[in-house]
Design a protein around this motif. Structure first.
Motif, PDB file in Angstrom:
ATOM      1  N   PRO A 125      12.783 -16.287 -31.649  1.00  0.00           N
ATOM      2  CA  PRO A 125      11.528 -16.659 -32.089  1.00  0.00           C
ATOM      3  C   PRO A 125      10.308 -16.160 -31.571  1.00  0.00           C
ATOM      4  O   PRO A 125       9.453 -16.820 -31.351  1.00  0.00           O
ATOM      5  CB  PRO A 125      11.980 -17.732 -31.643  1.00  0.00           C
ATOM      6  N   ASP A 126      10.261 -15.635 -30.217  1.00  0.00           N
ATOM      7  CA  ASP A 126       9.765 -15.331 -29.176  1.00  0.00           C
ATOM      8  C   ASP A 126       8.808 -13.659 -29.847  1.00  0.00           C
ATOM      9  O   ASP A 126       8.093 -12.812 -28.970  1.00  0.00           O
ATOM     10  CB  ASP A 126       9.402 -14.942 -27.892  1.00  0.00           C
ATOM     11  N   GLY A 127       9.334 -13.123 -30.605  1.00  0.00           N
ATOM     12  CA  GLY A 127       8.639 -12.048 -31.124  1.00  0.00           C
ATOM     13  C   GLY A 127       9.871 -10.716 -30.817  1.00  0.00           C
ATOM     14  O   GLY A 127      11.024 -11.603 -30.798  1.00  0.00           O
ATOM     15  N   TRP A 128       9.661  -9.264 -31.003  1.00  0.00           N
ATOM     16  CA  TRP A 128      10.453  -8.392 -30.751  1.00  0.00           C
ATOM     17  C   TRP A 128      10.770  -8.308 -29.030  1.00  0.00           C
ATOM     18  O   TRP A 128      10.269  -8.274 -28.738  1.00  0.00           O
ATOM     19  CB  TRP A 128      10.095  -6.951 -31.703  1.00  0.00           C
ATOM     20  N   LYS A 129      12.373  -8.091 -29.215  1.00  0.00           N
ATOM     21  CA  LYS A 129      12.524  -8.148 -27.378  1.00  0.00           C
ATOM     22  C   LYS A 129      13.940  -6.539 -27.732  1.00  0.00           C
ATOM     23  O   LYS A 129      14.603  -6.159 -28.661  1.00  0.00           O
ATOM     24  CB  LYS A 129      13.103  -9.063 -27.072  1.00  0.00           C
ATOM     25  N   ILE A 130      13.542  -5.769 -26.345  1.00  0.00           N
ATOM     26  CA  ILE A 130      14.308  -5.302 -26.245  1.00  0.00           C
ATOM     27  C   ILE A 130      16.097  -5.048 -26.211  1.00  0.00           C
ATOM     28  O   ILE A 130      16.235  -6.276 -25.460  1.00  0.00           O
ATOM     29  CB  ILE A 130      14.323  -4.052 -25.399  1.00  0.00           C
ATOM     30  N   SER A 131      16.726  -5.078 -26.816  1.00  0.00           N
ATOM     31  CA  SER A 131      18.333  -5.948 -26.452  1.00  0.00           C
ATOM     32  C   SER A 131      18.864  -5.046 -26.042  1.00  0.00           C
ATOM     33  O   SER A 131      20.830  -4.781 -26.106  1.00  0.00           O
ATOM     34  CB  SER A 131      18.658  -6.144 -27.903  1.00  0.00           C
ATOM     35  N   ALA A 132      18.984  -3.338 -25.784  1.00  0.00           N
ATOM     36  CA  ALA A 132      19.882  -2.173 -25.555  1.00  0.00           C
ATOM     37  C   ALA A 132      18.485  -1.491 -25.537  1.00  0.00           C
ATOM     38  O   ALA A 132      17.911  -1.075 -26.677  1.00  0.00           O
ATOM     39  CB  ALA A 132      21.016  -1.686 -26.538  1.00  0.00           C
ATOM     40  N   THR A 133      18.913  -0.813 -23.872  1.00  0.00           N
ATOM     41  CA  THR A 133      18.022   0.369 -23.581  1.00  0.00           C
ATOM     42  C   THR A 133      18.357   1.435 -22.427  1.00  0.00           C
ATOM     43  O   THR A 133      19.863   1.226 -21.981  1.00  0.00           O
ATOM     44  CB  THR A 133      16.680   0.046 -23.369  1.00  0.00           C
ATOM     45  N   GLY A 134      18.327   3.184 -22.931  1.00  0.00           N
ATOM     46  CA  GLY A 134      18.565   3.585 -22.119  1.00  0.00           C
ATOM     47  C   GLY A 134      18.232   4.485 -22.556  1.00  0.00           C
ATOM     48  O   GLY A 134      17.359   5.447 -23.384  1.00  0.00           O
ATOM     49  N   TYR A 135      19.052   6.342 -21.413  1.00  0.00           N
ATOM     50  CA  TYR A 135      17.973   7.301 -21.908  1.00  0.00           C
ATOM     51  C   TYR A 135      18.857   8.780 -21.581  1.00  0.00           C
ATOM     52  O   TYR A 135      20.417   8.776 -20.819  1.00  0.00           O
ATOM     53  CB  TYR A 135      16.408   7.817 -21.421  1.00  0.00           C
ATOM     54  N   ASP A 136      18.836   9.915 -21.989  1.00  0.00           N
ATOM     55  CA  ASP A 136      19.735  10.453 -22.046  1.00  0.00           C
ATOM     56  C   ASP A 136      18.571  12.103 -21.489  1.00  0.00           C
ATOM     57  O   ASP A 136      17.393  12.208 -21.897  1.00  0.00           O
ATOM     58  CB  ASP A 136      20.320  11.228 -23.096  1.00  0.00           C
ATOM     59  N   ARG A 137      18.679  11.945 -19.841  1.00  0.00           N
ATOM     60  CA  ARG A 137      17.550  12.789 -19.873  1.00  0.00           C
ATOM     61  C   ARG A 137      17.876  14.388 -19.635  1.00  0.00           C
ATOM     62  O   ARG A 137      19.246  15.026 -20.421  1.00  0.00           O
ATOM     63  CB  ARG A 137      18.539  13.098 -17.979  1.00  0.00           C
ATOM     64  N   THR A 138      16.668  15.340 -20.030  1.00  0.00           N
ATOM     65  CA  THR A 138      16.388  16.592 -20.589  1.00  0.00           C
ATOM     66  C   THR A 138      16.349  17.355 -19.435  1.00  0.00           C
ATOM     67  O   THR A 138      16.869  18.418 -19.440  1.00  0.00           O
ATOM     68  CB  THR A 138      15.151  17.248 -22.055  1.00  0.00           C
ATOM     69  N   TYR A 139      15.923  16.782 -18.532  1.00  0.00           N
ATOM     70  CA  TYR A 139      15.398  17.947 -17.345  1.00  0.00           C
ATOM     71  C   TYR A 139      14.649  16.817 -15.992  1.00  0.00           C
ATOM     72  O   TYR A 139      14.368  15.383 -16.274  1.00  0.00           O
ATOM     73  CB  TYR A 139      14.622  18.645 -16.957  1.00  0.00           C
ATOM     74  N   GLU A 140      15.336  16.940 -14.534  1.00  0.00           N
ATOM     75  CA  GLU A 140      15.159  15.689 -13.391  1.00  0.00           C
ATOM     76  C   GLU A 140      14.885  16.742 -12.321  1.00  0.00           C
ATOM     77  O   GLU A 140      15.390  18.511 -12.223  1.00  0.00           O
ATOM     78  CB  GLU A 140      15.952  15.479 -13.338  1.00  0.00           C
ATOM     79  N   ALA A 141      13.290  17.446 -11.961  1.00  0.00           N
ATOM     80  CA  ALA A 141      12.835  17.536 -10.973  1.00  0.00           C
ATOM     81  C   ALA A 141      12.251  17.420  -9.553  1.00  0.00           C
ATOM     82  O   ALA A 141      11.857  16.057 -10.056  1.00  0.00           O
ATOM     83  CB  ALA A 141      12.158  18.737 -11.676  1.00  0.00           C
ATOM     84  N   THR A 142      12.719  17.712  -8.503  1.00  0.00           N
ATOM     85  CA  THR A 142      12.839  16.674  -7.007  1.00  0.00           C
ATOM     86  C   THR A 142      11.653  17.497  -6.560  1.00  0.00           C
ATOM     87  O   THR A 142      12.462  19.040  -6.224  1.00  0.00           O
ATOM     88  CB  THR A 142      13.876  15.962  -6.499  1.00  0.00           C
TER      89      THR A 142
END
Length: 154
Positions: free
Chosen positions: A120-137
């Protein structure tokens, strides 16, 4: 037939999610999520980051990104499919996290996999997550790194 306004509204809720995350506006961040959101942000330091409710996910983010942590999240190339009051989206993510107190910067990329629900308040995120392709520190030493006024939020 998918209404163009649905696609725009879904993009807007994702952009709001990222803006609120990076500016640490936790009420606005929470407002982009359904109460029963499923969040899966992988694991770090042997700890899994999986959530099945809005309060736990928001509290995790609040603790993971306190005022002394600067973050930048950018998403592009949305692939959104709407099916009635449900939708899915894949986004290309580029992110950066800076913790000057620990002489630390992370730069990475990933693909977000999201689900959305019309409420009723518009579109909301019901599931989220990600798969990394790379990460550098990296260390901030030697980068001539300094924060400018207004750079630290909180």
């Amino acid at each position: 037939m998918v209404a163009m306004s649905d696609l725009e509204d879904i993009k807007q809720v994702k952009y709001r999610y990222l803006r609120a995350l990076d500016t640490k506006k936790w009420g606005e961040f929470a407002a982009t999520l359904t109460e029963d959101i499923v969040g899966d942000y992988g694991s770090s330091l042997g700890e899994k980051h999986h959530f099945t409710d809005r309060d736990s996910l928001v509290e995790f983010m609040r603790n993971a990104l306190p005022a002394n942590v600067i973050s930048e999240h950018r998403v592009t190339h949305p692939e959104i499919t709407v099916d009635g009051d449900e939708a899915t989206g894949t986004w290309y993510l580029q992110d950066r996290v800076i913790v000057a107190d620990f002489d630390f910067m992370l730069v990475g990329a990933a693909f977000y996999q999201d689900r959305y629900r019309r409420t009723p308040d518009g579109w909301k995120i019901s599931a989220t997550g990600y798969d990394r392709t790379y990460e550098a520190t990296m260390s901030l030493k030697g980068l001539d790194f300094k924060l400018t006024p207004g750079a630290a939020l909180g």
